[in-house]
Design an enzyme around this catalytic site. Structure first.
Site, mmCIF file in Angstrom:
data_model
loop_
_atom_site.group_PDB
_atom_site.id
_atom_site.type_symbol
_atom_site.label_atom_id
_atom_site.label_comp_id
_atom_site.label_asym_id
_atom_site.label_seq_id
_atom_site.Cartn_x
_atom_site.Cartn_y
_atom_site.Cartn_z
ATOM 1 N N CYS A 2 52.263 9.882 181.127
ATOM 2 C CA CYS A 2 53.561 10.546 181.148
ATOM 3 C C CYS A 2 53.516 11.798 182.028
ATOM 4 O O CYS A 2 52.488 12.454 182.128
ATOM 5 C CB CYS A 2 53.951 10.990 179.741
ATOM 6 S SG CYS A 2 53.967 9.645 178.578
ATOM 7 N N ARG A 27 51.462 9.316 188.913
ATOM 8 C CA ARG A 27 50.693 9.276 187.672
ATOM 9 C C ARG A 27 50.864 7.937 186.953
ATOM 10 O O ARG A 27 50.092 7.610 186.057
ATOM 11 C CB ARG A 27 51.168 10.403 186.724
ATOM 12 C CG ARG A 27 50.885 11.778 187.266
ATOM 13 C CD ARG A 27 51.658 12.821 186.479
ATOM 14 N NE ARG A 27 51.151 12.995 185.135
ATOM 15 C CZ ARG A 27 50.239 13.884 184.770
ATOM 16 N NH1 ARG A 27 49.728 14.673 185.675
ATOM 17 N NH2 ARG A 27 49.847 13.986 183.531
ATOM 18 N N TRP A 74 54.968 6.608 180.234
ATOM 19 C CA TRP A 74 53.973 5.535 180.368
ATOM 20 C C TRP A 74 53.766 5.048 178.938
ATOM 21 O O TRP A 74 53.150 5.731 178.129
ATOM 22 C CB TRP A 74 52.694 6.117 180.958
ATOM 23 C CG TRP A 74 51.679 5.130 181.395
ATOM 24 C CD1 TRP A 74 51.616 4.474 182.596
ATOM 25 C CD2 TRP A 74 50.511 4.714 180.662
ATOM 26 N NE1 TRP A 74 50.507 3.679 182.642
ATOM 27 C CE2 TRP A 74 49.809 3.802 181.480
ATOM 28 C CE3 TRP A 74 49.996 5.015 179.407
ATOM 29 C CZ2 TRP A 74 48.632 3.196 181.070
ATOM 30 C CZ3 TRP A 74 48.824 4.409 179.012
ATOM 31 C CH2 TRP A 74 48.159 3.510 179.834
ATOM 32 N N ASN A 100 54.306 14.689 176.356
ATOM 33 C CA ASN A 100 53.176 13.960 176.935
ATOM 34 C C ASN A 100 52.056 14.041 175.909
ATOM 35 O O ASN A 100 51.727 15.127 175.437
ATOM 36 C CB ASN A 100 52.764 14.641 178.253
ATOM 37 C CG ASN A 100 51.527 14.019 178.868
ATOM 38 O OD1 ASN A 100 50.981 13.042 178.351
ATOM 39 N ND2 ASN A 100 51.079 14.586 179.972
ATOM 40 N N GLY A 101 51.492 12.893 175.525
ATOM 41 C CA GLY A 101 50.415 12.882 174.539
ATOM 42 C C GLY A 101 50.679 11.812 173.496
ATOM 43 O O GLY A 101 51.531 10.933 173.710
ATOM 44 N N GLU A 487 31.113 2.022 192.549
ATOM 45 C CA GLU A 487 32.324 2.721 192.966
ATOM 46 C C GLU A 487 33.180 1.834 193.889
ATOM 47 O O GLU A 487 34.403 1.774 193.750
ATOM 48 C CB GLU A 487 31.951 4.053 193.639
ATOM 49 C CG GLU A 487 33.086 4.846 194.234
ATOM 50 C CD GLU A 487 34.211 5.190 193.264
ATOM 51 O OE1 GLU A 487 34.067 5.003 192.050
ATOM 52 O OE2 GLU A 487 35.268 5.621 193.752
ATOM 53 N N LYS A 491 36.981 0.641 193.052
ATOM 54 C CA LYS A 491 38.088 0.927 193.977
ATOM 55 C C LYS A 491 38.828 -0.354 194.305
ATOM 56 O O LYS A 491 40.046 -0.418 194.294
ATOM 57 C CB LYS A 491 37.497 1.544 195.249
ATOM 58 C CG LYS A 491 38.271 2.598 195.909
ATOM 59 C CD LYS A 491 38.139 3.987 195.325
ATOM 60 C CE LYS A 491 38.265 4.099 193.879
ATOM 61 N NZ LYS A 491 37.968 5.371 193.324
ATOM 62 N N GLU A 494 40.897 -1.762 191.279
ATOM 63 C CA GLU A 494 42.070 -1.011 190.838
ATOM 64 C C GLU A 494 43.265 -1.133 191.775
ATOM 65 O O GLU A 494 44.400 -1.121 191.311
ATOM 66 C CB GLU A 494 41.777 0.458 190.507
ATOM 67 C CG GLU A 494 40.999 1.269 191.480
ATOM 68 C CD GLU A 494 40.869 2.738 191.057
ATOM 69 O OE1 GLU A 494 39.943 3.377 191.555
ATOM 70 O OE2 GLU A 494 41.675 3.249 190.283
ATOM 71 N N HIS A 510 18.706 -12.579 187.264
ATOM 72 C CA HIS A 510 18.728 -12.626 185.800
ATOM 73 C C HIS A 510 20.078 -13.108 185.271
ATOM 74 O O HIS A 510 20.400 -12.878 184.118
ATOM 75 C CB HIS A 510 18.373 -11.247 185.234
ATOM 76 C CG HIS A 510 17.007 -10.807 185.674
ATOM 77 N ND1 HIS A 510 15.853 -11.308 185.118
ATOM 78 C CD2 HIS A 510 16.620 -9.972 186.671
ATOM 79 C CE1 HIS A 510 14.810 -10.772 185.732
ATOM 80 N NE2 HIS A 510 15.255 -9.959 186.680
ATOM 81 N N LYS A 607 47.052 8.483 187.012
ATOM 82 C CA LYS A 607 46.140 9.407 187.680
ATOM 83 C C LYS A 607 45.388 10.269 186.675
ATOM 84 O O LYS A 607 44.213 10.532 186.828
ATOM 85 C CB LYS A 607 46.943 10.292 188.643
ATOM 86 C CG LYS A 607 46.110 11.261 189.442
ATOM 87 C CD LYS A 607 45.240 10.529 190.435
ATOM 88 C CE LYS A 607 44.352 11.433 191.249
ATOM 89 N NZ LYS A 607 43.243 10.678 191.861
HETATM 90 C C1 F6R Z 1 39.412 5.663 189.878
HETATM 91 C C2 F6R Z 1 39.821 6.844 189.159
HETATM 92 C C3 F6R Z 1 39.461 6.966 187.727
HETATM 93 C C4 F6R Z 1 39.113 8.436 187.397
HETATM 94 C C5 F6R Z 1 38.917 8.604 185.890
HETATM 95 C C6 F6R Z 1 38.523 10.012 185.529
HETATM 96 O O1 F6R Z 1 39.799 5.712 191.220
HETATM 97 O O2 F6R Z 1 40.440 7.703 189.713
HETATM 98 O O3 F6R Z 1 38.434 6.109 187.377
HETATM 99 O O4 F6R Z 1 37.961 8.794 188.090
HETATM 100 O O5 F6R Z 1 40.113 8.275 185.236
HETATM 101 O O6 F6R Z 1 39.499 10.934 185.917
HETATM 102 P P1 F6R Z 1 39.178 12.464 186.032
HETATM 103 O O7 F6R Z 1 38.200 12.639 187.126
HETATM 104 O O8 F6R Z 1 40.492 13.114 186.327
HETATM 105 O O9 F6R Z 1 38.603 12.885 184.709
#
Ligand code: F6R
Length: 612
Positions: A2, A27, A74, A100-101, A487, A491, A494, A510, A607
């Site tokens: 949110c 977000r 959200w 938000n929460g 990583e 990427k 997602e 394995h 985000k």
């Molecule tokens: C992936 C991504 C997420 C964040 C994770 C932690 O691209 O952005 O996996 O890394 O949600 O977020 P922060 O760093 O804000 O705690």
């Protein structure tokens, strides 16, 4: 997650609210709404869907109020729908709230309110809040100017969970009240206005001066002023902080997407992260960090705790700290760490990495570590974020605002900050090794090398065009290259929605090798000279089984039969993730573009993950 926006000033609020909501779109959300105070009371407009649709609804209404609150939702409790969208209003229409929460005890509170005659139109946890405020307001026999604040504080004292709230009331038609607990909320000020938001970039074009609220602090905002109160409603003095982010840093500046812009910003963001912390003579100075030799010598363990991409940066950090400083270091996922009763005490240093500084699990893990007596160090990109206010020490990545949901420049800045931290520990411990001296030089060279790594863009784009229709894509690596494989795989999944896994190359035999069949795509990262031969053998094994391969390396591999190869500038293998991740970021980006997806706002993702 949110997003919250608010405005109180002399201008018409609705365009400012819509602008803020648009900037918070990244977000992730499913519905949007606003409420303003008009001549006849509070007006709420909301709908399921995009902010642009809300804007169309607004066009047909005469909404002229100069005080307003707004929200992108959200869904957590109740499906995405107009009724479930915020703002929510109480039965008597005197209090409007955006939230938000998550309110964990809302069933209990709803039952209580139902018994007291209140009715509900939504399935949300939030709708109880304006009604609970009304309940306390109507019970209060005093009629002074703090009556609304008292009712809000009494309601907040009942709430379990997390909340950032903006509240409008017909009883205080020229004010707005805000409060937070474990959810983000910032107040941007000018001489005649207050802007409220879940994060700084959304209102950066209006002001750079921000008030930051701690848990259970209340703000009563008016046009040209802001008063603050603690949990017991005692007035507190709050200074604003100046955030030196450039407003244009939160714009696309000619790039198609924020993610691409942020990938290309990495030479600059790494320069900012290094700043004046490292010098070519090997000295290292991290502002506000004063851990001494005795303390570092007393440590039995360092934990690095984070989520997602930030956790991957932590994996690189573990290798650096262990190799350079010889301190045992473990990495854990915050959502696991917080519930597994980790063995930590005052001889443990716990480092938390969080771009946003608002990730609920990471914050909870930090609070747990403190309660067990450990010292805590936060690495964050967002000045004044919750995590930085909880931790004993904070070091900022200074990567600038990261808007795309998929993290890119924050990751590389986190990795480099971990390297700088390892050098700082080594210097404090008086470990005088060639490794530290050479690593320092290599870090200082990185910005130019990133520029070179970015030049591989055409080769990556062409490879992405060949494989964007695949169902599965695998990533392989050993040691620090395995961390980068994780990583790269994250990427890709997602933003492209392609199923992808990363494996430690030595694990292939394995089990995972059973998945390799004709024409499957395997991407292998090999930068560590010591592990090169081993990984090459693993790649040969998948080629034999028909896989098409992309190898990313900074070594001379001589003759080979890989289908594609990207050669990167050479650097110390400890910091090689900063270079080897770049083709992987571009790969994920171009696959997503090729598939016509929304790169910056991938489905189901947010985000800032402010709820667990
Ligand atoms: C992936 C991504 C997420 C964040 C994770 C932690 O691209 O952005 O996996 O890394 O949600 O977020 P922060 O760093 O804000 O705690």
């Amino acid at each position: 997650m949110c997003g919250i926006v608010g405005y109180i000033g002399n201008k018409k609020a609705s365009p400012i609210l819509i602008n803020g909501l648009t900037r918070l779109e990244y977000r992730g959300y499913d519905s949007a709404g606003i409420a303003t105070i008009e001549k006849n009371g509070i007006v709420v407009l909301k709908n399921k869907g995009r902010v642009s649709e809300l804007e169309k609804i607004l066009d047909g209404e005469s909404i002229n109020g100069t005080i307003g609150i707004a929200h992108t939702r959200w869904a957590t409790h109740g499906k995405p729908s107009t009724e479930n969208s915020h703002p929510h209003i109480d039965n008597k229409k005197n209090f409007a709230v955006v939230h938000n929460g998550i309110i964990e005890n809302y069933h209990e509170l709803k039952d209580f309110l139902l018994k007291n005659g209140y009715t509900f139109y939504s399935q949300t946890d939030t709708e109880i809040i304006p009604n609970l405020i009304d309940y306390y307001y109507s019970k209060d026999v005093l009629n002074d100017d703090k009556k609304v604040l008292r009712a809000i504080a009494s309601a907040c004292a009942e709430l379990k969970g997390s909340f950032a709230l903006e509240i409008l009331s017909t009883y205080l038609p020229d004010k707005m009240i805000v409060v937070r607990k474990d959810s983000p909320l910032v107040i941007g000020r000018t001489n005649s206005e207050n802007y409220i938001s879940s994060d700084i970039p959304a209102i950066l074009s209006y002001t750079k001066d921000f008030y930051l609220l701690n848990d259970y602090e209340y703000g009563i905002l008016s046009k040209g002023s802001a008063e603050f109160f603690d949990q017991n409603l005692k007035p507190i003095k709050k200074d604003f902080v100046n955030i030196d982010w450039n407003a244009s840093a939160a714009e696309k500046e000619g790039f198609d997407d924020f993610m691409l812009k942020e990938i290309y910003e990495q030479p600059k963001s790494i320069r900012e992260t290094i700043g004046s912390r490292l010098s070519s003579d090997g000295s290292c100075n991290i502002e506000d960090l004063n851990l001494n030799k005795e303390y570092l010598q007393s440590l039995n363990k360092i934990y690095i705790v984070a989520c997602g991409t930030a956790m991957h940066a932590g994996l690189a950090g573990k290798t650096m700290i262990e190799k350079i400083c010889n301190i045992p270091t473990e990495v854990d996922i915050a959502s696991e760490f917080r519930y597994r009763d980790p063995i930590i005490d005052e001889k443990t240093l716990v480092i938390f990495i969080s771009q946003s500084g608002e990730t609920a699990d990471t914050i909870a893990a930090l609070k747990l570590s403190k309660s067990k007596g450990a010292k805590t160090l936060a690495i964050s990109n967002v000045i004044g974020s919750s995590i930085t206010r909880e931790a004993d020490y904070t070091v900022y990545t200074h990567a600038g605002p990261e808007i795309a949901v998929a993290s890119t420049k924050a990751y590389t800045s986190q990795v480099i900050l971990m390297a700088i931290l390892a050098i700082y520990f080594a210097n404090t411990l008086q470990i005088n090794s060639d490794l530290v001296k050479n690593l320092t030089k290599d870090i200082l060279n990185l910005p130019l090398q990133i520029e070179d790594a970015l030049k591989n863009v055409d080769a990556i784009r062409n490879f992405a065009k060949r494989v964007y229709n695949e169902k599965d894509i695998f990533f392989l690596g050993r040691g620090i290259d395995y961390n980068v494989a994780l990583e790269g795989s994250l990427k890709l999944k997602e933003i492209s929605y392609i199923h992808s896994e990363a494996y430690a190359a030595g694990e292939l035999k394995h089990g995972p090798i059973a998945l390799i069949e004709n024409d499957v795509t395997v991407i292998a990262i090999m930068t560590d000279p010591i592990l090169l031969e081993k990984t090459i053998s693993n790649v040969q094994e998948v080629i034999t089984r028909g896989a098409k391969t992309l190898v990313i390396t900074n070594q001379n591999l001589g003759d080979h039969d890989f289908d594609n190869m990207i050669t990167l500038p050479n650097t110390n293998s400890l910091i090689s993730p900063v270079l080897s991740v770049i083709p992987l970021q571009l790969f994920a980006y171009y696959i997503s573009k090729q598939k016509g997806l929304d790169v910056d706002k991938p489905r189901n993702l947010a985000k800032s993950v402010t709820v667990e």
